[in-house]
Design a protein around this motif. Sequence first.
Motif, short mmCIF file in Angstrom:
data_model
loop_
_atom_site.label_atom_id
_atom_site.label_comp_id
_atom_site.label_asym_id
_atom_site.label_seq_id
_atom_site.Cartn_x
_atom_site.Cartn_y
_atom_site.Cartn_z
N LEU A 26 0.84 -1.20 0.00
CA LEU A 26 0.00 0.00 0.00
C LEU A 26 0.87 1.25 0.00
O LEU A 26 1.96 1.25 0.56
N THR A 27 0.35 2.31 -0.59
CA THR A 27 0.98 3.62 -0.46
C THR A 27 0.23 4.34 0.65
O THR A 27 -0.96 4.64 0.52
N VAL A 28 0.92 4.57 1.76
CA VAL A 28 0.33 5.22 2.93
C VAL A 28 1.31 6.28 3.40
O VAL A 28 2.38 5.97 3.91
N LEU A 29 0.94 7.53 3.19
CA LEU A 29 1.77 8.64 3.63
C LEU A 29 1.03 9.40 4.71
O LEU A 29 -0.18 9.27 4.85
N MET A 30 1.79 10.18 5.45
CA MET A 30 1.21 10.97 6.53
C MET A 30 1.60 12.42 6.35
O MET A 30 2.74 12.71 5.94
N VAL A 31 0.65 13.32 6.62
CA VAL A 31 0.97 14.74 6.54
C VAL A 31 2.23 14.97 7.37
O VAL A 31 2.34 14.51 8.50
N GLY A 32 3.20 15.64 6.75
CA GLY A 32 4.49 15.87 7.39
C GLY A 32 5.60 15.00 6.83
O GLY A 32 6.77 15.28 7.03
N ASP A 33 5.22 13.91 6.12
CA ASP A 33 6.23 13.08 5.45
C ASP A 33 6.85 13.86 4.30
O ASP A 33 6.33 14.91 3.89
N CYS A 34 7.91 13.34 3.74
CA CYS A 34 8.58 13.94 2.60
C CYS A 34 7.63 13.95 1.39
O CYS A 34 6.92 12.97 1.14
N ASP A 35 7.60 15.04 0.65
CA ASP A 35 6.83 15.18 -0.60
C ASP A 35 5.32 15.21 -0.41
O ASP A 35 4.57 14.94 -1.35
N VAL A 36 4.85 15.47 0.79
CA VAL A 36 3.41 15.65 1.05
C VAL A 36 3.25 16.97 1.80
O VAL A 36 4.23 17.58 2.21
N PRO A 37 2.02 17.42 2.01
CA PRO A 37 1.86 18.67 2.76
C PRO A 37 2.53 18.60 4.13
O PRO A 37 2.54 17.56 4.79
N GLN A 38 3.08 19.73 4.53
CA GLN A 38 3.76 19.83 5.82
C GLN A 38 2.73 19.88 6.94
O GLN A 38 1.58 20.25 6.74
N LYS A 39 3.17 19.52 8.15
CA LYS A 39 2.30 19.68 9.31
C LYS A 39 1.92 21.14 9.42
O LYS A 39 2.72 22.02 9.16
#
Length: 123
Positions: A26-39
Amino acid sequence: MTIKYLIDENMSPVYQDQLLRRQPDLTVLMVGDCDVPQKGTKDPEILRWCEENNFILVTNNRRSMPVHLAEHLAENRHIPGILALRPNSNIGLIIEDLIAIAGAAFEDEYQDQIVYVPLRITR
């Protein structure tokens, strides 16, 4: 269809960890991870990012997210979907449902709507 999840920053990292442990492909990212919106990114910006990058947002924000979604749609925009956690739900049931959704969802099944997980209500 390939489901990708973006986990809201106000949720525990346990969700990301458990999803990837149980379903490593699965692709599971969290806000704040690299290349996604920042916290600290405002919800309307997160919805735009999810739309542009084809991610379903997983959030526990049941209060203001419906308002943000309505505003997003009023701008003639779309979103692959929002999965909102039911209050006081068992994390195991939530993880099971997120994995099931990723494996069985039809294309655009969750588009432009908020669906509450777990899908079934337990007592």
